[in-house]
Design a protein around this motif. Structure first.
Motif, short mmCIF file in Angstrom:
data_model
loop_
_atom_site.label_atom_id
_atom_site.label_comp_id
_atom_site.label_asym_id
_atom_site.label_seq_id
_atom_site.Cartn_x
_atom_site.Cartn_y
_atom_site.Cartn_z
N THR A 184 62.63 -47.09 38.92
CA THR A 184 62.26 -46.69 40.21
C THR A 184 63.11 -47.33 41.32
OG1 THR A 184 60.43 -48.17 40.44
CG2 THR A 184 60.05 -45.78 39.61
N GLU B 263 56.41 -41.78 42.22
CA GLU B 263 56.66 -41.52 40.63
C GLU B 263 55.54 -42.10 39.88
OE1 GLU B 263 60.38 -42.36 39.13
OE2 GLU B 263 61.46 -41.45 41.10
N LEU C 84 59.75 -49.29 36.00
CA LEU C 84 59.59 -49.73 37.39
C LEU C 84 61.18 -49.98 37.72
CD1 LEU C 84 56.41 -51.83 37.18
CD2 LEU C 84 56.81 -49.75 38.51
N ASN D 47 59.15 -43.76 47.27
CA ASN D 47 59.47 -42.97 45.92
C ASN D 47 58.86 -43.54 44.56
OD1 ASN D 47 61.09 -40.79 46.96
ND2 ASN D 47 62.77 -42.00 47.06
N ALA D 48 58.88 -44.90 44.59
CA ALA D 48 58.38 -45.61 43.46
C ALA D 48 56.58 -45.23 43.30
CB ALA D 48 58.59 -46.95 43.55
N TYR E 133 60.24 -54.64 45.80
CA TYR E 133 61.25 -53.64 46.29
C TYR E 133 61.76 -54.30 47.59
CZ TYR E 133 59.37 -50.50 42.85
OH TYR E 133 58.79 -49.70 41.83
#
Lengths: 456, 178
Positions: B166, B24, B163, B20-21, B12
């Motif tokens: 996300t 989740e 992924l 956030n990922a 990221y």
């Protein structure tokens, strides 16, 4: 909007009434003539059924202690006192006792209001983002500043007009070489320690502090109604200027109102020491009042993180106080210069329990209780630590004032409890009545949003 | 396609997206092996569900040890072993001369608490000189964030799609080295 409940008002008045009654009861039991002192001492000696039955040894023992004790009034020459002189000496101490009790209690609550004002100014000057939600609580507590400082000023005026003998340097003839009471050391300090200058300083300080409080409240009221941040900027400037004024005046105030009770003694960090004590009391009071209001359903936005921050301040300032207390004590103990060390000798010999108990209450207790991060978020822990800290600093003040005014004749009785209760009632009444005058949440303080979302 | 012992590296470029990922991934009950970031991301440990550190508790105990060492040492040296009269200081008992010992008691408490806690931290996080750096991607020390997910028992394609959803900018399937 907070409303002052009838119960709280009643409680405050009951405190004041009970305090006044306790004070009056004990006041009439105090000896008022040297004969009564002699009778009381005889009864005291019998009560302990001791070996010192004969008049001569009895008085001799006391005379020596008083002569090297240096704390109080008349004879410091080191000569042996006759029984008459001794009785007069003890009578003087007893006559100071109720005055000292009032003085300590009055100063205790006054200093909470004053240090709270300083803490309030620090919040503005440092632009703290966590505190705007508790600013109104601080404004409420500082409401006691005006009545508290007027009471202090009246007490100082009474001492200055020789109604009592708390300030030895005010005694008649003490700077007159031809007088029997002449004291060369005090005469040497009379350029600073003289009554007109003393009262003039006190009046100047009190006016200065109250002026800042007046304008600080005015600015914060105007900011609530304003459309821009003009008044907030004014608050910032006023706070910064007040803090400079405060640190000078607080230091001089502590020499004048407390250190000059022992006019032969001096200490350079005394101003800081008194400052640390009053600061920790003020922050504790802020935390306690905040918790009380929150538990009654006001201050809904105040969360555990705000309490945590206040508890951190309580913890840190307790340690700061101890640091200064120890710095003062250790330097004097270590060098052991006779003119300085008498201060601590009288306190350790005559006030052993309060002197050391105070360290436990002001240092060890908050240190162990408030060290844990989780405990600082538990309200009843903070309340418990806060009560002990406040009592501890009352004892601290007791240790500063009493040895200088009543010496060995101290006790903790109805006069002390009565005056403490009386001023507690007055303090509660003034503070909570002031809190009910305005909404508890600032409307448009530029940092209020940050404070609402404050999270540690 | 089942993946056996493999891990997935999802990269990221923003810490908010990473947070956030992580949330989740937690919601989907994926096992996050490790997250590599160039700087501390506030709240990441809470989002990952890591247990709070006990380092402060060890520091308190080390401080107590330091205080004990100071008291025992000075009591033995100054009071028991050779109680000299040094400048008139009372050396009859520890308590009588205690104010003079307080600076040392304080400093040793701080010394023990600080140093032993730091060493504990090094041992516990396995940090020492000449240690081989465990860095799956050099960019994570500069401006990339990497979440490593245990891929065993999962469909790799499905995981990769999740992924990417996300906000991952890059997905790598890596054979588990352990």
């Amino acid at each position: 909007m907070y409303t002052l409940s009838k119960n709280l008002k009643l409680t405050a008045f009951i405190f004041m009434a009970v305090g006044a009654i306790l004070f009056a009861v004990d006041y009439y039991n105090l000896p008022s003539t040297t004969e009564e002192v002699a009778a009381m001492e005889a009864a005291h000696g019998d009560g302990h059924g001791g070996g010192h039955e004969t008049e001569a040894t009895h008085d001799n023992g006391h005379g020596e202690a008083a002569a090297h004790g240096e704390t109080s009034s008349h004879s410091e020459g080191g000569h042996e006192m006759t029984p008459e002189e001794h009785n007069e000496h003890v009578l003087g101490q007893y006559q100071n006792k109720p005055w000292s009790a009032i003085y300590i209690a009055a100063f205790f609550f006054f200093m909470i209001a004053l240090a709270c004002l300083a803490f309030y100014a620090i919040q503005y000057a440092s632009q703290a983002g966590w505190s705007p939600l508790v600013l109104r609580v601080m404004e409420g507590i500082t409401a006691y500043l005006l009545p508290g400082s007027i009471i202090m000023f009246i007490l100082l005026c009474l001492s200055s007009s020789h109604v009592n003998h708390m300030f030895h340097w005010m005694a008649e003839g003490i700077t007159d070489p031809d007088n029997a009471h002449y004291d060369k050391l005090i005469d040497g300090k009379s350029g600073y320690l003289n009554i007109p200058f003393f009262l003039g300083r006190a009046a100047f300080f009190i006016i200065g502090w109250n002026l800042y409080r007046y304008f600080a409240l005015k600015f914060s009221k105007n900011q609530d109604e304003a459309t821009d941040n003009r008044w907030h900027k004014k608050s910032f400037k006023a706070a910064a200027m007040f803090l400079v004024f405060f640190i000078y005046t607080e230091s001089i105030m502590s020499w004048d109102w407390i250190m000059s009770l022992d006019p032969h003694w001096f200490s350079t960090l005394f101003g800081w020491y008194v400052f640390a004590g009053m600061m920790v009391c003020a922050i504790t009071t802020i935390a306690l009042v905040t918790i009380v209001l929150k538990s009654q359903g006001y201050l809904k936005q105040v969360n555990d993180s705000h309490i945590h921050d206040l508890a951190k301040f309580m913890f840190a300032f307790s340690i700061f106080w101890t640091y200064l207390w120890f710095s003062q004590f250790m330097l004097i103990w270590y060098s052991n210069i006779p003119e300085e060390v008498t201060y601590f000798i009288t306190r350790i010999e005559d006030y052993n329990l309060p002197f050391f108990a105070m360290l436990g209450m002001n240092f060890v207790f908050p240190l162990l209780l408030l060290m844990n991060s989780d405990f600082k978020r538990v309200n009843w822990f903070v309340v418990m630590a806060g009560i002990v800290i406040l009592l501890g600093h009352y004892v601290d003040l007791f240790n500063m004032v009493m040895p200088a005014t009543v010496g060995k004749s101290w006790s903790f009785g109805f006069v002390e409890i009565g005056s403490l209760l009386f001023f507690l009632g007055l303090f509660i009444f003034v503070v909570f009545r002031s809190l009910s005058k305005r909404p508890l949440e600032p409307k448009r303080n530029p940092l209020i949003e940050e404070s609402k979302h404050f999270h540690y | 396609m089942s993946t056996g012992s493999h891990v997935i590296h999802a990269l990221y470029t923003d810490d908010d997206v990473l947070m956030n990922a992580v949330k989740e991934a937690k919601k989907k009950h994926l096992h996050i092996n490790e997250v590599y970031t160039p700087f501390p991301v506030h709240g990441l440990d809470k989002a990952m569900g890591l247990a709070p550190t006990k380092l402060a508790i060890t520091a308190f105990m080390y401080g107590c040890v330091g205080l004990t060492v100071a008291i025992t040492m000075m009591n033995f040296i100054m009071i028991e072993d050779w109680p000299q009269n040094i400048g008139g200081k009372p050396s009859f008992s520890y308590i009588e001369n205690m104010p003079a010992f307080v600076p040392i008691m304080f400093e040793l408490t701080v010394f023990f608490a600080a140093h032993l806690m730091v060493i504990t931290f090094y041992m516990r996080s396995r940090l020492w000189p000449f240690k081989k750096a465990e860095n799956p991607d050099v960019r994570t020390t500069d401006d990339h964030f990497l979440m490593e997910i245990d891929a065993s028992g999962h469909d790799a394609q499905e995981l990769a799609d999740f992924l990417v959803g996300t906000g991952a900018t890059e997905i790598n399937l890596v054979a588990n080295e352990e």
